[in-house]
Scaffold this motif. Structure first.
Motif, PDB file in Angstrom:
ATOM      1  N   LEU A  63       0.808  -1.218   0.000  1.00 27.18           N
ATOM      2  CA  LEU A  63       0.000   0.000   0.000  1.00 27.18           C
ATOM      3  C   LEU A  63       0.841   1.268   0.000  1.00 27.18           C
ATOM      4  CD1 LEU A  63      -2.704  -1.116   2.593  1.00 27.18           C
ATOM      5  CD2 LEU A  63      -2.736  -1.351   0.089  1.00 27.18           C
ATOM      6  N   ASP A  64       1.971   1.235   0.719  1.00 30.84           N
ATOM      7  CA  ASP A  64       2.803   2.431   0.812  1.00 30.84           C
ATOM      8  C   ASP A  64       4.235   2.031   1.145  1.00 30.84           C
ATOM      9  OD1 ASP A  64       3.224   5.308   0.881  1.00 30.84           O
ATOM     10  OD2 ASP A  64       3.466   5.076   3.046  1.00 30.84           O
ATOM     11  N   VAL A  65       5.191   2.699   0.517  1.00 28.50           N
ATOM     12  CA  VAL A  65       6.605   2.497   0.803  1.00 28.50           C
ATOM     13  C   VAL A  65       7.216   3.872   1.046  1.00 28.50           C
ATOM     14  CG1 VAL A  65       8.823   1.681  -0.091  1.00 28.50           C
ATOM     15  CG2 VAL A  65       6.724   0.427  -0.635  1.00 28.50           C
ATOM     16  N   ASP A  66       7.790   4.051   2.232  1.00 33.77           N
ATOM     17  CA  ASP A  66       8.435   5.310   2.590  1.00 33.77           C
ATOM     18  C   ASP A  66       9.926   5.032   2.785  1.00 33.77           C
ATOM     19  OD1 ASP A  66       9.452   7.626   3.782  1.00 33.77           O
ATOM     20  OD2 ASP A  66       7.593   8.016   4.870  1.00 33.77           O
ATOM     21  N   ILE A  67      10.694   5.317   1.749  1.00 27.66           N
ATOM     22  CA  ILE A  67      12.137   5.050   1.763  1.00 27.66           C
ATOM     23  C   ILE A  67      12.827   5.860   2.852  1.00 27.66           C
ATOM     24  CG2 ILE A  67      14.273   5.259   0.430  1.00 27.66           C
ATOM     25  CD1 ILE A  67      12.487   2.968  -0.522  1.00 27.66           C
ATOM     26  N   GLU A  68      12.451   7.119   3.003  1.00 34.50           N
ATOM     27  CA  GLU A  68      13.095   7.990   3.992  1.00 34.50           C
ATOM     28  C   GLU A  68      12.883   7.488   5.418  1.00 34.50           C
ATOM     29  OE1 GLU A  68      15.102  10.522   3.129  1.00 34.50           O
ATOM     30  OE2 GLU A  68      14.662  10.086   1.021  1.00 34.50           O
ATOM     31  N   GLU A  69      11.666   7.053   5.734  1.00 39.09           N
ATOM     32  CA  GLU A  69      11.329   6.586   7.084  1.00 39.09           C
ATOM     33  C   GLU A  69      11.637   5.104   7.278  1.00 39.09           C
ATOM     34  OE1 GLU A  69      10.015   8.371   9.753  1.00 39.09           O
ATOM     35  OE2 GLU A  69      10.429  10.156   8.557  1.00 39.09           O
ATOM     36  N   LYS A  70      11.989   4.399   6.177  1.00 38.68           N
ATOM     37  CA  LYS A  70      12.252   2.948   6.212  1.00 38.68           C
ATOM     38  C   LYS A  70      11.031   2.193   6.725  1.00 38.68           C
ATOM     39  CE  LYS A  70      15.963   1.067   5.853  1.00 38.68           C
ATOM     40  NZ  LYS A  70      16.460   0.281   4.756  1.00 38.68           N
ATOM     41  N   LYS A  71       9.844   2.545   6.186  1.00 41.70           N
ATOM     42  CA  LYS A  71       8.594   1.904   6.595  1.00 41.70           C
ATOM     43  C   LYS A  71       7.775   1.519   5.368  1.00 41.70           C
ATOM     44  CE  LYS A  71       8.182   4.258  11.018  1.00 41.70           C
ATOM     45  NZ  LYS A  71       7.387   5.138  11.860  1.00 41.70           N
ATOM     46  N   MET A  72       7.079   0.395   5.505  1.00 36.01           N
ATOM     47  CA  MET A  72       6.208  -0.103   4.449  1.00 36.01           C
ATOM     48  C   MET A  72       4.867  -0.488   5.068  1.00 36.01           C
ATOM     49  SD  MET A  72       6.790  -3.496   2.059  1.00 36.01           S
ATOM     50  CE  MET A  72       8.226  -2.808   1.253  1.00 36.01           C
ATOM     51  N   LYS A  73       3.792  -0.148   4.368  1.00 28.80           N
ATOM     52  CA  LYS A  73       2.458  -0.548   4.808  1.00 28.80           C
ATOM     53  C   LYS A  73       1.936  -1.574   3.813  1.00 28.80           C
ATOM     54  CE  LYS A  73      -0.617   2.655   5.870  1.00 28.80           C
ATOM     55  NZ  LYS A  73      -1.781   3.576   5.789  1.00 28.80           N
ATOM     56  N   ILE A  74       1.454  -2.718   4.345  1.00 27.96           N
ATOM     57  CA  ILE A  74       0.976  -3.795   3.483  1.00 27.96           C
ATOM     58  C   ILE A  74      -0.453  -4.187   3.844  1.00 27.96           C
ATOM     59  CG2 ILE A  74       3.304  -4.709   3.162  1.00 27.96           C
ATOM     60  CD1 ILE A  74       2.497  -7.033   5.060  1.00 27.96           C
ATOM     61  N   HIS A  75      -1.105  -4.825   2.886  1.00 27.12           N
ATOM     62  CA  HIS A  75      -2.406  -5.452   3.103  1.00 27.12           C
ATOM     63  C   HIS A  75      -2.189  -6.948   2.928  1.00 27.12           C
ATOM     64  CE1 HIS A  75      -6.654  -6.342   2.959  1.00 27.12           C
ATOM     65  NE2 HIS A  75      -6.461  -6.954   1.802  1.00 27.12           N
ATOM     66  N   LEU A  76      -2.539  -7.732   3.939  1.00 30.74           N
ATOM     67  CA  LEU A  76      -2.366  -9.180   3.865  1.00 30.74           C
ATOM     68  C   LEU A  76      -3.576  -9.820   3.211  1.00 30.74           C
ATOM     69  CD1 LEU A  76      -0.817  -9.788   7.370  1.00 30.74           C
ATOM     70  CD2 LEU A  76       0.333 -10.024   5.174  1.00 30.74           C
ATOM     71  N   LEU A  77      -3.391 -10.311   2.024  1.00 31.19           N
ATOM     72  CA  LEU A  77      -4.457 -11.007   1.318  1.00 31.19           C
ATOM     73  C   LEU A  77      -4.723 -12.344   2.013  1.00 31.19           C
ATOM     74  CD1 LEU A  77      -3.391 -10.420  -2.390  1.00 31.19           C
ATOM     75  CD2 LEU A  77      -5.227  -9.279  -1.160  1.00 31.19           C
ATOM     76  N   PRO A  78      -5.940 -12.850   1.938  1.00 26.32           N
ATOM     77  CA  PRO A  78      -6.242 -14.154   2.556  1.00 26.32           C
ATOM     78  C   PRO A  78      -5.292 -15.231   2.017  1.00 26.32           C
ATOM     79  CG  PRO A  78      -8.255 -13.078   1.813  1.00 26.32           C
ATOM     80  CD  PRO A  78      -7.104 -12.247   1.302  1.00 26.32           C
ATOM     81  N   GLY A  79      -4.782 -16.057   2.915  1.00 28.21           N
ATOM     82  CA  GLY A  79      -3.888 -17.144   2.538  1.00 28.21           C
ATOM     83  C   GLY A  79      -2.415 -16.838   2.645  1.00 28.21           C
ATOM     84  N   LEU A  80      -2.036 -15.578   2.871  1.00 26.39           N
ATOM     85  CA  LEU A  80      -0.614 -15.240   2.977  1.00 26.39           C
ATOM     86  C   LEU A  80       0.002 -15.706   4.290  1.00 26.39           C
ATOM     87  CD1 LEU A  80      -0.317 -11.709   1.319  1.00 26.39           C
ATOM     88  CD2 LEU A  80       0.379 -13.917   0.404  1.00 26.39           C
ATOM     89  N   ILE A  81      -0.826 -15.789   5.359  1.00 27.32           N
ATOM     90  CA  ILE A  81      -0.288 -16.282   6.642  1.00 27.32           C
ATOM     91  C   ILE A  81      -1.116 -17.462   7.135  1.00 27.32           C
ATOM     92  CG2 ILE A  81       0.843 -14.232   7.446  1.00 27.32           C
ATOM     93  CD1 ILE A  81      -1.585 -13.525   9.085  1.00 27.32           C
TER      94      ILE A  81
END
Length: 168
Positions: A150-168
Motif C-alpha cells: 500500500l505504501d513504501v516510505d524510503i526515507e522513514e524505512k517503513k512499508m504498509k501492506i495489506h495481507l491477502l487471505p492465505g498469505l499467513i
C-alpha cells in the motif's frame, strides 16, 4: 538510504589480460556499457576502478579495467562485489525501488500494527516477492503487487501492506 548499490559480482577471470566475468545483480545488465567506474568491495575497502571495456557473454558482463592488465592482478578479487554510486545507478520508474533501500524496512499492516522487518527480496518472473521476518509467523512471503503493497516510505524505512487471505 544507501549511497552505493550493488551492480554485480566477479565470478571468474576471463582470459589472461585482466578481464573478469561479472554476474550482474542489476535489472539492467546493459547498464555496464555506459558506466565509467565501479567500486570493488574487497571486504576491507572499496577500490575505485575505471572501466576500460565491456562485452557480454551469455548472462555475464565481461569487464576490463584501466591499469589491470594481467590475470594475476585481478584473480584475487574473485567473488567480490562491484558497486556503483547512487547517482550512477539506473533511474527508477514510478513504484520501483532499489533492493538495498528496502532491506531492513519495518513492515506494518494496513491497520497500523507492526508486522515484521523486510529481510530480502526474491526476484521472480512476474513480480518481486518480499520476504518479511515476523515474530509471530516466521518468514512470510508478500507479493510486491498493488493489492498488497500500500505504501513504501524510503526515507522513514517503513512499508504498509495489506495481507491477502492465505498469505499467513
Amino acid at each position: 538510504m544507501e549511497n552505493f548499490l550493488k551492480a554485480g559480482v566477479i565470478s571468474s577471470t576471463h582470459g589472461v589480460r585482466g578481464e573478469v566475468k561479472v554476474f550482474p545483480t542489476t535489472g539492467e545488465p546493459e547498464r555496464f556499457r555506459t558506466l565509467k567506474k565501479v567500486y570493488l568491495d574487497t571486504g576491507r575497502e572499496r577500490i575505485r576502478l575505471e572501466i576500460a571495456g565491456v562485452k557480454f557473454f551469455k548472462q555475464f558482463a565481461i569487464l576490463k579495467f584501466h591499469g589491470i592488465d594481467n590475470i594475476n592482478e585481478i584473480e584475487k578479487y574473485r567473488g567480490c562485489s562491484l558497486w556503483v554510486e547512487r547517482e550512477d545507478a539506473v533511474p527508477l520508474e514510478e513504484d520501483e525501488y532499489y533492493i538495498g533501500d528496502l532491506i531492513g524496512m519495518e513492515v506494518f499492516t494496513d491497520d497500523g500494527n507492526k508486522f515484521g522487518v523486510l529481510k530480502d527480496v526474491m526476484e521472480t518472473g512476474a513480480n518481486d516477492v518480499y520476504i518479511v521476518d515476523t515474530p509471530e509467523h516466521g518468514e512470510i512471503l508478500v507479493p510486491a503487487i498493488h493489492d498488497c503493497i500500500l505504501d513504501v516510505d524510503i526515507e522513514e524505512k517503513k512499508m504498509k501492506i495489506h495481507l491477502l487471505p492465505g498469505l499467513i
